[in-house]
Scaffold this active site. Structure first.
Site, PDB file in Angstrom:
ATOM      1  N   CYS A  99       0.779  -1.242   0.000  1.00  0.00           N
ATOM      2  CA  CYS A  99       0.000   0.000   0.000  1.00  0.00           C
ATOM      3  C   CYS A  99       0.810   1.291   0.000  1.00  0.00           C
ATOM      4  O   CYS A  99       0.337   2.318  -0.478  1.00  0.00           O
ATOM      5  CB  CYS A  99      -0.943   0.019   1.200  1.00  0.00           C
ATOM      6  SG  CYS A  99      -1.775  -1.535   1.511  1.00  0.00           S
ATOM      7  N   CYS A 102       1.421   3.697  -3.098  1.00  0.00           N
ATOM      8  CA  CYS A 102       0.340   4.581  -3.560  1.00  0.00           C
ATOM      9  C   CYS A 102      -0.071   5.602  -2.511  1.00  0.00           C
ATOM     10  O   CYS A 102      -0.243   6.778  -2.793  1.00  0.00           O
ATOM     11  CB  CYS A 102      -0.883   3.756  -3.930  1.00  0.00           C
ATOM     12  SG  CYS A 102      -0.917   3.250  -5.649  1.00  0.00           S
ATOM     13  N   HIS A 103      -0.268   5.136  -1.286  1.00  0.00           N
ATOM     14  CA  HIS A 103      -0.838   5.995  -0.253  1.00  0.00           C
ATOM     15  C   HIS A 103       0.215   6.762   0.540  1.00  0.00           C
ATOM     16  O   HIS A 103      -0.134   7.683   1.288  1.00  0.00           O
ATOM     17  CB  HIS A 103      -1.679   5.159   0.715  1.00  0.00           C
ATOM     18  CG  HIS A 103      -2.874   4.535   0.062  1.00  0.00           C
ATOM     19  ND1 HIS A 103      -3.996   5.245  -0.298  1.00  0.00           N
ATOM     20  CD2 HIS A 103      -3.116   3.258  -0.322  1.00  0.00           C
ATOM     21  CE1 HIS A 103      -4.886   4.439  -0.850  1.00  0.00           C
ATOM     22  NE2 HIS A 103      -4.363   3.227  -0.891  1.00  0.00           N
ATOM     23  N   MET A 140      -9.646  -1.355  -8.822  1.00  0.00           N
ATOM     24  CA  MET A 140      -8.799  -1.843  -7.749  1.00  0.00           C
ATOM     25  C   MET A 140      -8.986  -3.348  -7.592  1.00  0.00           C
ATOM     26  O   MET A 140     -10.116  -3.828  -7.630  1.00  0.00           O
ATOM     27  CB  MET A 140      -9.141  -1.148  -6.431  1.00  0.00           C
ATOM     28  CG  MET A 140      -8.130  -1.434  -5.339  1.00  0.00           C
ATOM     29  SD  MET A 140      -8.662  -0.855  -3.724  1.00  0.00           S
ATOM     30  CE  MET A 140      -9.609  -2.266  -3.170  1.00  0.00           C
ATOM     31  N   HIS A 379       4.687  11.422 -11.882  1.00  0.00           N
ATOM     32  CA  HIS A 379       5.093  10.023 -11.802  1.00  0.00           C
ATOM     33  C   HIS A 379       6.219   9.727 -12.791  1.00  0.00           C
ATOM     34  O   HIS A 379       7.366  10.001 -12.508  1.00  0.00           O
ATOM     35  CB  HIS A 379       3.885   9.115 -12.030  1.00  0.00           C
ATOM     36  CG  HIS A 379       4.147   7.683 -11.705  1.00  0.00           C
ATOM     37  ND1 HIS A 379       4.531   7.277 -10.446  1.00  0.00           N
ATOM     38  CD2 HIS A 379       4.074   6.553 -12.458  1.00  0.00           C
ATOM     39  CE1 HIS A 379       4.695   5.964 -10.440  1.00  0.00           C
ATOM     40  NE2 HIS A 379       4.432   5.500 -11.657  1.00  0.00           N
ATOM     41  N   HIS A 421      -0.052   6.428 -17.585  1.00  0.00           N
ATOM     42  CA  HIS A 421       1.148   5.715 -17.135  1.00  0.00           C
ATOM     43  C   HIS A 421       1.978   5.367 -18.367  1.00  0.00           C
ATOM     44  O   HIS A 421       1.855   4.284 -18.937  1.00  0.00           O
ATOM     45  CB  HIS A 421       0.779   4.453 -16.359  1.00  0.00           C
ATOM     46  CG  HIS A 421       1.941   3.873 -15.601  1.00  0.00           C
ATOM     47  ND1 HIS A 421       2.960   3.188 -16.223  1.00  0.00           N
ATOM     48  CD2 HIS A 421       2.257   3.904 -14.286  1.00  0.00           C
ATOM     49  CE1 HIS A 421       3.846   2.803 -15.315  1.00  0.00           C
ATOM     50  NE2 HIS A 421       3.448   3.219 -14.136  1.00  0.00           N
TER      51      HIS A 421
END
Length: 594
Positions: A99, A102-103, A140, A379, A421
């Site tokens: 996780c 991303c977070h 997700m 990114h 992306h």
């Protein structure tokens, strides 16, 4: 029961956990069929209609982190559900493996939503379990029903994210110097190339879960050496001369490999932090091979090093204010770095603040930087065909930022589809719009072509010139080559196994014809499930290589395709090829060919 499930998905939508390209074999349950997955997504999407923002496709390349092994301070929230110390440590490990990419380490959010303890407590354990188990309509993964997390692990994570996040320690020059190792001193290294390999046609292949790379001879398709590196290598970069290979692991370990050795191997290494993604080398005339730079996820900073020893010279924090609300952010991670061809500068992208930092390395004692406001959350990206303009995805903002590296100015922010992306993107000449740079998307089937020729084709410059419809969302990489007439797009994160195990390819000269589906996974001869990821050309531009990525306890492979005929050329199978992902051809990487 069905109504309660949809209600749980709706209430938990802001608490989504991120997708990860870690692939774990099913344990307790078998993955649902494509039809079942599609049905569940449609039902959840219907339940969410009219209820505000939908969850994003939350993905961070790799997603894993070594921070579970780092001592951390933890202050238990008084209203959080109780956890034993053992449970908390297990939850911390799963969080940093799945996780944090991303977070964020501090759960402030980035590509994924913020996960503050107060909000998670409001959502409640049962609602959090539902969203972790069944996933979200936006793509997700269904962590529970896929078997990637057991029922007990889902319940554990639903309680863990209601705790206050633990705070990792800092990592500065002193810690870097203590980790720095010279394995082969410069004076003891070869004075000339000592092997017979065509170094320009060597591939550096990431063996993600093995913590290694495989150096593969592009001519013979044989493994030259398996080199120990950091965990889950994210990227490989070359020195300007092509002699040195720099390999950055997600655990912050940077390895320097000398390709001139009889058997290329490590000559130096260093840890630049606890978690990292990016590395680059100086390319400007007069500074070739002089410096290397690496960017940290935690701590959020970058470090400039000697190019041939990795000795750390300068450490600079990226903490600061965001470009939009101009509020302080404690964790602006360095997502990607490229080297300018026009100035002695590194282009450093700070994800959470949305700032592009032009770092001039001509005088490290009097370091000068130019900060360009772009968009959150920066990114990955690459240069246009001229090497002047850098295009980078602000993926959670659904934008592409264009920077003129000759003038050090923002050219344009371009709206694109959901969650771009590009990897490095793909440069080619559109038959109608001239030179373009293309990107795929995680959250959309769109393949967006952006015009990059302001002089020859001003009508299409710095805008979306054309949009192609691909197989589906979940695309990570798009690829072509100056000598090729093909445009290849993978979809490894699409939940449909038919899409994740195949690639789409367009004829650049006849884009309106649509794409052809190439069964890369089937050609490998391996049984599913699998993910086909990251096309990479050889030096000549007449072959494209794809990774067959399966679980770490399953056999994987590399499939080599004849680019002209689009037919299978060869399959590279070896028990040492474990969870292969990115591949980096020396010549193409060194010369920014994509």
């Amino acid at each position: 029961m069905k109504r309660n499930l949809l209600r749980a998905l709706l209430l938990a939508v802001l608490a989504t956990l991120p997708a990860s390209i870690d692939f774990v074999n099913a344990q307790d349950t078998q993955p649902p069929s494509s039809a079942q997955q599609e049905k569940a997504k449609k039902e959840a999407a219907k339940a969410l209609e009219g209820h505000g923002e939908r969850p994003t496709t939350e993905y961070e390349s790799g997603g894993g982190s070594p921070l579970e092994d780092v001592p951390m301070h933890h202050d238990i929230h008084p209203d959080a559900p109780k956890m034993t110390e053992a449970e908390f440590l297990q939850g911390k490990q799963i969080y940093f493996e799945r996780c944090a990419g991303c977070h964020g380490v501090l759960r402030k959010g980035a590509t994924g939503k913020p996960l503050p303890a107060e909000t998670m407590i409001e959502r409640g354990t049962e609602n959090l379990k539902a969203i972790i188990t069944y996933g979200s309509p936006a793509g997700m993964p269904n962590w529970g029903t896929s078997g990637e997390l057991t029922t007990d692990e889902v319940a554990l994570m639903a309680r863990y994210i209601q705790q206050d996040p633990p705070s990792p320690p800092e990592f500065g020059l002193k810690e870097m110097e203590s980790s720095w190792k010279i394995i082969v001193p410069v004076e003891k290294r070869p004075k000339k190339k000592m092997n017979k390999y065509d170094i320009d046609n060597i591939f550096s292949l990431t063996l993600r879960d093995a913590g290694q790379i495989a150096l593969i001879d592009g001519d013979t398709k044989k493994i030259i050496n398996i080199v120990n590196t950091g965990y889950a290598v994210h990227i490989s970069r070359l020195s300007s001369s092509g002699r040195y290979l720099y390999v950055m692991g997600r655990d912050g370990r940077l390895n320097l490999i000398d390709l001139w050795m009889e058997v290329p191997d490590n000559v130096a290494e260093i840890k630049i932090g606890y978690e990292a993604r990016s590395v680059e080398t100086s390319k400007f005339k007069g500074y070739e091979d002089k410096y290397a730079i690496a960017g940290g996820y935690w701590p959020p900073q970058y470090v400039i090093m000697d190019g041939d020893t990795l000795k750390p010279l300068k450490v600079i924090s990226t903490r600061g204010t965001t470009v939009d609300t101009q509020e302080y952010h404690p964790e602006p991670r360095v997502a990607s770095i490229v080297a300018s061809h026009y100035r002695p500068e590194f282009v450093v992208n700070a994800k959470e603040t949305g700032k592009i930092i032009m770092v001039n390395y001509a005088d490290l004692e009097n370091l000068s930087t130019t900060t360009i406001d772009a968009a959150r959350f920066l990114h990955d990206g690459g240069f246009d065909s001229t090497g002047r303009y850098f295009l980078v995805a602000a993926n959670a903002s659904n934008k592409i930022a264009v920077v003129d590296t000759k003038e050090d100015k923002l050219v344009k922010l371009i709206d694109v589809a959901k969650m771009p992306h590009p990897g490095r993107g793909a440069n080619f000449k559109d038959p109608k719009y001239g030179p373009v740079w293309a990107t795929g998307h995680l959250g959309s089937e769109d393949i967006v072509l952006i015009g990059t020729d302001p002089k020859g084709h001003p009508q299409s410059a710095w805008k979306v010139a054309r949009t192609l419809k691909g197989q589906g969302g979940g695309s990570l990489f798009i690829k072509t080559h100056p000598k090729s007439k093909n445009l290849w797009v993978d979809t490894p994160l699409n939940p449909d196994q038919k899409l994740s195990s195949t690639v789409a390819v367009w004829d650049i000269n006849n884009l309106d014809k649509g794409y052809q589906v190439i069964p890369i996974g089937e050609w490998s001869g391996l049984p599913g499930p699998m993910r086909v990821v990251h096309g990479e050309y050889n030096k000549a531009g007449d072959e494209i290589w794809f990774s067959i990525w399966r679980a770490k306890d399953k056999e994987s492979a590399i499939v080599v395709v004849d680019d002209k005929t689009r037919k299978l050329k060869s399959v590279i199978r070896d028990p040492r090829i474990i969870t292969p992902t990115g591949k980096f051809n020396v010549y193409n990487t060194k010369n920014d060919i994509y």
